[in-house]
Design an enzyme around this catalytic site. Structure first.
Site, PDB file in Angstrom:
ATOM      1  CD  GLN A  90      23.384  62.745  97.942  1.00 50.85           C
ATOM      2  OE1 GLN A  90      23.073  61.950  97.045  1.00 50.85           O
ATOM      3  NE2 GLN A  90      24.165  62.427  98.953  1.00 50.85           N
ATOM      4  CB  VAL A  92      25.446  67.376 102.018  1.00 45.51           C
ATOM      5  CG1 VAL A  92      26.576  66.883 102.926  1.00 45.51           C
ATOM      6  CG2 VAL A  92      25.221  68.879 102.223  1.00 45.51           C
ATOM      7  CG  HIS A  96      21.535  63.725 104.116  1.00 45.92           C
ATOM      8  ND1 HIS A  96      22.549  63.730 103.179  1.00 45.92           N
ATOM      9  CD2 HIS A  96      20.589  64.568 103.649  1.00 45.92           C
ATOM     10  CE1 HIS A  96      22.229  64.555 102.195  1.00 45.92           C
ATOM     11  NE2 HIS A  96      21.038  65.070 102.449  1.00 45.92           N
ATOM     12  CG  HIS A  98      16.089  65.642 104.036  1.00 47.12           C
ATOM     13  ND1 HIS A  98      16.485  66.955 104.145  1.00 47.12           N
ATOM     14  CD2 HIS A  98      16.848  65.110 103.040  1.00 47.12           C
ATOM     15  CE1 HIS A  98      17.441  67.214 103.266  1.00 47.12           C
ATOM     16  NE2 HIS A  98      17.669  66.111 102.571  1.00 47.12           N
TER      17      HIS A  98
END
Ligand code: AMP
Length: 110
Positions: A90, A92, A96, A98
């Protein structure tokens, strides 16, 4: 403020493919497959490990959005990845998913 928070506010541009009240999906800047889309919650959650029980419905919304993106992109098969922490890749720290597709994927992943 993370780069994804800036995408949510519109401060920096993104190639958005889908959005709703819970999340935004946009193309990854450095795609790792012919289709590589990130699905992020509008709510700033740092990582999967920071999720609270109250976020359960939001997590479901992210997966439903991923399914929507897979359909919009016309993918037959897809790989969904969440990197939780720097040791897992990771970079960021805004949760999230992908959504990757358009090529074969190995297992186990690298
Ligand atoms: P991760 O390494 O799991 O934290 O994934 C972060 C992803 O964000 C990487 O695949 C980057 O290529 C992608 N990324 C970083 N900045 C941007 C941006 N401005 N627009 C789109 N994708 C980005």
């Amino acid at each position: 403020m993370t780069v994804f928070a800036k995408i949510i506010t519109g401060e920096i541009p993104a190639d958005i493919v889908y959005e709703n009240e819970f999340c935004i999906a946009f193309r990854d800047l450095v795609p790792q497959a012919p289709t590589h889309i990130l699905v992020i919650p509008r709510k700033p959650i740092e990582r999967l490990s920071a999720v609270e029980p109250a976020d359960a419905q939001l997590l479901g919304q992210l997966l439903v959005a991923a399914k929507r993106v897979i359909a919009l992109e016309g993918l037959c098969d897809a790989r969904i990845v969440i990197n939780d922490g720097s040791g897992a890749g990771q970079t960021v720290f805004h949760l999230h998913l992908h959504v990757l597709g358009g090529r074969p994927f190995d297992w186990p992943p690298g």
